[in-house]
Write a protein that holds these residues in place. Structure first.
Motif, PDB file in Angstrom:
ATOM      1  N   ASP A 136       0.852  -1.190   0.000  1.00 46.71           N
ATOM      2  CA  ASP A 136       0.000   0.000   0.000  1.00 46.71           C
ATOM      3  C   ASP A 136       0.896   1.252   0.000  1.00 46.71           C
ATOM      4  OD1 ASP A 136      -1.602   2.136   0.604  1.00 46.71           O
ATOM      5  OD2 ASP A 136      -2.827   1.044   2.048  1.00 46.71           O
ATOM      6  N   LYS A 252      -0.059  -3.297   3.922  1.00 50.99           N
ATOM      7  CA  LYS A 252      -0.774  -4.305   3.142  1.00 50.99           C
ATOM      8  C   LYS A 252       0.015  -4.640   1.882  1.00 50.99           C
ATOM      9  CE  LYS A 252      -5.338  -5.408   1.598  1.00 50.99           C
ATOM     10  NZ  LYS A 252      -6.745  -5.009   1.625  1.00 50.99           N
ATOM     11  N   ASP A 261      -4.104 -12.113  -6.231  1.00 44.40           N
ATOM     12  CA  ASP A 261      -3.610 -10.863  -5.635  1.00 44.40           C
ATOM     13  C   ASP A 261      -3.617  -9.738  -6.657  1.00 44.40           C
ATOM     14  OD1 ASP A 261      -3.190 -11.735  -3.094  1.00 44.40           O
ATOM     15  OD2 ASP A 261      -1.101 -11.068  -2.994  1.00 44.40           O
ATOM     16  N   LYS A 264      -7.158  -8.488  -6.937  1.00 39.74           N
ATOM     17  CA  LYS A 264      -7.513  -7.724  -5.720  1.00 39.74           C
ATOM     18  C   LYS A 264      -6.852  -6.348  -5.752  1.00 39.74           C
ATOM     19  CE  LYS A 264      -8.030 -11.551  -2.436  1.00 39.74           C
ATOM     20  NZ  LYS A 264      -7.341 -12.256  -1.338  1.00 39.74           N
ATOM     21  N   ALA A 265      -5.573  -6.307  -6.148  1.00 36.27           N
ATOM     22  CA  ALA A 265      -4.857  -5.020  -6.202  1.00 36.27           C
ATOM     23  C   ALA A 265      -5.518  -4.105  -7.221  1.00 36.27           C
ATOM     24  CB  ALA A 265      -3.389  -5.244  -6.553  1.00 36.27           C
ATOM     25  N   GLU A 268      -8.651  -2.658  -5.591  1.00 31.71           N
ATOM     26  CA  GLU A 268      -8.370  -1.680  -4.517  1.00 31.71           C
ATOM     27  C   GLU A 268      -7.771  -0.390  -5.066  1.00 31.71           C
ATOM     28  OE1 GLU A 268      -6.820  -2.747  -0.773  1.00 31.71           O
ATOM     29  OE2 GLU A 268      -7.782  -4.715  -0.789  1.00 31.71           O
ATOM     30  N   LEU A 271     -10.493   1.612  -6.737  1.00 29.72           N
ATOM     31  CA  LEU A 271     -11.382   2.264  -5.777  1.00 29.72           C
ATOM     32  C   LEU A 271     -10.739   3.513  -5.166  1.00 29.72           C
ATOM     33  CD1 LEU A 271     -12.932  -0.854  -3.998  1.00 29.72           C
ATOM     34  CD2 LEU A 271     -14.159   0.843  -5.366  1.00 29.72           C
ATOM     35  N   LYS A 272      -9.397   3.485  -5.047  1.00 26.23           N
ATOM     36  CA  LYS A 272      -8.701   4.634  -4.422  1.00 26.23           C
ATOM     37  C   LYS A 272      -8.259   5.670  -5.446  1.00 26.23           C
ATOM     38  CE  LYS A 272      -7.032   2.011  -0.486  1.00 26.23           C
ATOM     39  NZ  LYS A 272      -5.985   1.103  -0.080  1.00 26.23           N
ATOM     40  N   SER A 281     -16.661   2.377  -7.502  1.00 30.00           N
ATOM     41  CA  SER A 281     -17.335   2.029  -6.261  1.00 30.00           C
ATOM     42  C   SER A 281     -18.841   1.841  -6.520  1.00 30.00           C
ATOM     43  CB  SER A 281     -17.073   3.137  -5.243  1.00 30.00           C
ATOM     44  OG  SER A 281     -17.956   3.040  -4.191  1.00 30.00           O
TER      45      SER A 281
END
Ligand code: UTP
Length: 289
Positions: A136, A252, A261, A264-265, A268, A271-272, A281
Motif C-alpha cells: 500500500d 498491506k 492478488d 484484488k490489487a 483496490e 477504488l482509491k 465504487s
C-alpha cells in the motif's frame, strides 16, 4: 554509516504463474489502473530516498526499459497540444531517480539476478525490492527496513506472517522469541519449507537491505529449490554469522505475480484512484453476477 542510495529491482523472471499473458509482456508491466506494477515499486524506493534504480532485466523485456527512459517525440507532441497533465506524468517518471539497466542472460533464479547487479552496486549496502511485490503506497514499507538497518548496521529481511499452509511459497525465518512487531536477529531462514517442517509463519515478502558481502555468498551458492540460485540460501549463511535481522513490514501487500492478488490489487487501486474511484465504487455496489 551512510544511508542507502541504490535499489536493485530484479524483473527478469519468466512469470510462469501468469501465462499466457507473460509470454510477450513482463508481469511487472501489468497495469494497476494507469501505472504498471513496477512503477509502484520504483516509487516506493524513491519515497525512501533511494536515488539509483538498478533494474535487472532479461534480453526480451524492452518494455520495462522503455517505460523508464525518456520519449522525446511523445513529449514534444504533448507539449504542442498543451497536455500539461500528461506531460507531468512523464516527467514524474524521470524524477524518480537515475535508472541503470543490467541484463540477466538466463533466468537462473532470484539470487543469480542479484549477482548480475554486483558491478552496478559496488561495495555498499543496498535495497533489494522484488519487481512484482507491492505494498500500500500510503505505508512506506521499505522505510521500516532502512530504519532497522540504521539501528543495527546489519542486513535486513522484511517479513510478514502468512497462513501456515502458504509457508511453502516463501523463504521462512524463525519466529521472534518475544514480542511481535519488533525486529529480531534471524537464526534460520529456509526457502519454501513444507508446512510440517516449520512452526514459523514469518515469510520474506520481497523487501531486503543487503550487505555487499551477499555477493560472495551468492557466488558460492549452488542451485537450490526449483534448481534456481536462491537468495534465501545466501541469506541463511548471513544468519549463521549473526548478520541478518528480520523486520516486520506494517503495510498491506499484494503479490501481483499471483492472479488472485493481482485482481484484488486492481480493484483496490481502482477504488482509491482520484479520477475513477467513485464510479468504480458505484459499479461494484450495483454489481450482480
Ligand atoms: P518470482 O519467483 O516471483 O518470479 O521472482 P518468476 O520466476 O518470474 O515467477 P513464476 O513463479 O515463474 O510465475 C520474484 C522476482 O524476481 C525476478 C522476477 O522477475 C520477479 O520480479 N526474477 C526471478 C529474476 O529477475 N530472475 C530470475 O531468474 C527469477
Amino acid at each position: 554509516m551512510i544511508s542507502i542510495q541504490k535499489a536493485v529491482i530484479p524483473v527478469a523472471g519468466l512469470g510462469t504463474r501468469f501465462l499466457p499473458m507473460t509470454k510477450a509482456q513482463p508481469k511487472e508491466m501489468l497495469p494497476l489502473v494507469d501505472k504498471p506494477v513496477i512503477q509502484y515499486v520504483v516509487e516506493e524506493a524513491s519515497r525512501s530516498g533511494l536515488s539509483k534504480m538498478i533494474l535487472v532485466t532479461s534480453e526480451g523485456k524492452h518494455s520495462i526499459e522503455n517505460h523508464f527512459s525518456r520519449f522525446p517525440q511523445l513529449e514534444e507532441i504533448l507539449m504542442r497540444k498543451n497536455k500539461t497533465e500528461d506531460l507531468n506524468q512523464l516527467n514524474w517518471i524521470q524524477s524518480l531517480g537515475e535508472f541503470i539497466f543490467v541484463t540477466q542472460p538466463q533466468p537462473l533464479g532470484l539470487g543469480h539476478a542479484v549477482l548480475c547487479a554486483e558491478k552496478a552496486v559496488g561495495n555498499e549496502f543496498f535495497a533489494l525490492l522484488l519487481g512484482d511485490d507491492i505494498f500500500d503506497p500510503k505505508e512506506d514499507a521499505l522505510q521500516a527496513l532502512i530504519d532497522a538497518y540504521i539501528s543495527s548496521g546489519k542486513s535486513v529481511v522484511g517479513v510478514q506472517e502468512v497462513p501456515h499452509d502458504h509457508v511453502e511459497r516463501y523463504g521462512i525465518v524463525n519466529s521472534p522469541d518475544n514480542k511481535k512487531n519488533m525486529s529480531w536477529c534471524v537464526n534460520t531462514i529456509v526457502e519454501k519449507p513444507s508446512p510440517n517442517e516449520t512452526l514459523s509463519r514469518w515469510a520474506a515478502v520481497g523487501r531486503y537491505i543487503l550487505s555487499p558481502a551477499i555477493f560472495k555468498l551468492l557466488q558460492e551458492t549452488r542451485p537450490g529449490v526449483g534448481g534456481e540460485i536462491q537468495v534465501t540460501d545466501a541469506l541463511s549463511r548471513l544468519a549463521d554469522q549473526g548478520e541478518l535481522i528480520a523486520c516486520p513490514i506494517p503495510a498491506k501487500r499484494f503479490d501481483t505475480g499471483n492472479k488472485v492478488d493481482y485482481v484484488k490489487a486492481s480493484i483496490e487501486f481502482a477504488l482509491k484512484h482520484p479520477e475513477i474511484g467513485s464510479e468504480i465504487s458505484q459499479y461494484l455496489k450495483n454489481f450482480k453476477t
